[in-house]
Design a protein around this motif. Structure first.
Motif, PDB file in Angstrom:
ATOM      1  N   SER A  17      54.890  12.511  -2.328  1.00 37.13           N
ATOM      2  CA  SER A  17      53.495  12.859  -2.572  1.00 37.13           C
ATOM      3  C   SER A  17      52.566  12.067  -1.654  1.00 37.13           C
ATOM      4  O   SER A  17      51.648  12.629  -1.050  1.00 37.13           O
ATOM      5  CB  SER A  17      53.152  12.592  -4.038  1.00 37.13           C
ATOM      6  OG  SER A  17      51.787  12.805  -4.267  1.00 37.13           O
ATOM      7  N   CYS A  18      52.803  10.768  -1.547  1.00 43.30           N
ATOM      8  CA  CYS A  18      51.992   9.918  -0.657  1.00 43.30           C
ATOM      9  C   CYS A  18      52.094  10.403   0.789  1.00 43.30           C
ATOM     10  O   CYS A  18      51.078  10.510   1.487  1.00 43.30           O
ATOM     11  CB  CYS A  18      52.433   8.462  -0.730  1.00 43.30           C
ATOM     12  SG  CYS A  18      51.870   7.568  -2.166  1.00 43.30           S
ATOM     13  N   PHE A  19      53.306  10.692   1.234  1.00 44.71           N
ATOM     14  CA  PHE A  19      53.464  11.099   2.624  1.00 44.71           C
ATOM     15  C   PHE A  19      52.834  12.469   2.877  1.00 44.71           C
ATOM     16  O   PHE A  19      52.232  12.694   3.927  1.00 44.71           O
ATOM     17  CB  PHE A  19      54.933  11.080   3.067  1.00 44.71           C
ATOM     18  CG  PHE A  19      55.052  11.236   4.550  1.00 44.71           C
ATOM     19  CD1 PHE A  19      54.706  10.193   5.393  1.00 44.71           C
ATOM     20  CD2 PHE A  19      55.438  12.432   5.107  1.00 44.71           C
ATOM     21  CE1 PHE A  19      54.757  10.341   6.770  1.00 44.71           C
ATOM     22  CE2 PHE A  19      55.499  12.598   6.481  1.00 44.71           C
ATOM     23  CZ  PHE A  19      55.155  11.538   7.319  1.00 44.71           C
ATOM     24  N   GLU A  20      52.945  13.361   1.908  1.00 41.84           N
ATOM     25  CA  GLU A  20      52.310  14.675   2.046  1.00 41.84           C
ATOM     26  C   GLU A  20      50.791  14.530   2.182  1.00 41.84           C
ATOM     27  O   GLU A  20      50.174  15.174   3.033  1.00 41.84           O
ATOM     28  CB  GLU A  20      52.658  15.526   0.826  1.00 41.84           C
ATOM     29  CG  GLU A  20      52.094  16.925   0.874  1.00 41.84           C
ATOM     30  CD  GLU A  20      52.484  17.722  -0.369  1.00 41.84           C
ATOM     31  OE1 GLU A  20      51.581  18.306  -0.977  1.00 41.84           O
ATOM     32  OE2 GLU A  20      53.685  17.746  -0.711  1.00 41.84           O
ATOM     33  N   VAL A  21      50.200  13.680   1.362  1.00 43.46           N
ATOM     34  CA  VAL A  21      48.754  13.429   1.460  1.00 43.46           C
ATOM     35  C   VAL A  21      48.429  12.787   2.812  1.00 43.46           C
ATOM     36  O   VAL A  21      47.430  13.133   3.446  1.00 43.46           O
ATOM     37  CB  VAL A  21      48.260  12.550   0.287  1.00 43.46           C
ATOM     38  CG1 VAL A  21      46.820  12.104   0.500  1.00 43.46           C
ATOM     39  CG2 VAL A  21      48.409  13.288  -1.036  1.00 43.46           C
ATOM     40  N   MET A  22      49.287  11.875   3.261  1.00 46.52           N
ATOM     41  CA  MET A  22      49.071  11.217   4.552  1.00 46.52           C
ATOM     42  C   MET A  22      49.015  12.256   5.681  1.00 46.52           C
ATOM     43  O   MET A  22      48.151  12.183   6.554  1.00 46.52           O
ATOM     44  CB  MET A  22      50.183  10.193   4.815  1.00 46.52           C
ATOM     45  CG  MET A  22      49.965   9.346   6.042  1.00 46.52           C
ATOM     46  SD  MET A  22      51.312   8.151   6.297  1.00 46.52           S
ATOM     47  CE  MET A  22      50.970   6.979   5.001  1.00 46.52           C
ATOM     48  N   GLU A  23      49.931  13.218   5.640  1.00 46.75           N
ATOM     49  CA  GLU A  23      49.932  14.261   6.670  1.00 46.75           C
ATOM     50  C   GLU A  23      48.667  15.122   6.596  1.00 46.75           C
ATOM     51  O   GLU A  23      48.087  15.466   7.627  1.00 46.75           O
ATOM     52  CB  GLU A  23      51.171  15.148   6.534  1.00 46.75           C
ATOM     53  CG  GLU A  23      52.441  14.454   6.961  1.00 46.75           C
ATOM     54  CD  GLU A  23      53.663  15.330   6.817  1.00 46.75           C
ATOM     55  OE1 GLU A  23      54.453  15.392   7.779  1.00 46.75           O
ATOM     56  OE2 GLU A  23      53.842  15.956   5.745  1.00 46.75           O
TER      57      GLU A  23
END
Length: 185
Positions: free
Chosen positions: A43-49
């Motif tokens: 979830s964090c990485f998806e938001v980061m992208e």
């Protein structure tokens, strides 16, 4: 007796400290992450992208710090997590100021995203050595690039009362079951 340390020395020292701690957190996260931890990291990485596309330094810095804290949580080492939580406000500011400085360095935003992707993928794949080396390489890049840029200049508008950066300076709330470390408005 003691000479006050400059912002540059403190920043360098904090990055050196983070290289060690973040490397260890990534190592243990790769070994110990649960399904819930992997979901939080995803979830964090998806938001980061998504935030990367908007080119908003404040939001990128926010999710960057959240990502590193999620890795610390996934390490399931209470001492490492306590250290990261106790330094989270400083981490959030450090990430913000480093990102602001690195924005002027051509290609750094994309490189930072790719470095975070390497950390993320290594943790998800359960590869502790790759996770550690990816985290250490990421922070080495930040240290080396910041050193090449010379002494830190004040960043206009980057102070606690600026509405665009205020979120970085507010206290973080923690819940009892360690599932949410994001600040609430």
């Amino acid at each position: 007796l003691f000479k006050p340390l400059s912002k540059d020395v403190l920043g360098r020292d904090f990055l050196e400290f983070r290289t060690t701690v973040d490397g260890d957190c990534a190592y243990y996260a790769a070994l110990r992450a649960t399904d819930a931890d992997r979901e939080l990291l995803a979830s964090c990485f998806e938001v980061m992208e998504k935030v990367h596309v908007t080119e908003g330094p404040t939001e990128e810095a926010n999710i960057d710090a959240d990502f590193h804290l999620a890795i610390a949580k996934a390490a399931h080492n209470q001492v490492l997590l306590h250290i990261m939580r106790s330094l989270f406000k400083l981490l959030r500011k450090d990430v913000f100021f480093n990102r602001m400085r690195l924005y002027s360095h051509h290609g750094s935003r994309d490189l930072l995203l790719n470095q975070h992707r390497e950390i993320y993928e290594a943790v998800i794949a359960g590869d502790p050595e790759k996770a550690r080396s990816s985290a250490e390489n990421h922070l080495d890049y930040v240290k080396e690039t910041a050193a090449k840029m010379g002494p830190q200049e004040p960043i206009p508008g980057a102070y606690p009362l600026d509405p665009t950066t205020r979120r970085l300076f507010r206290p973080m709330l923690k819940d009892d079951n360690n599932t949410n470390d994001r600040g609430k408005s």
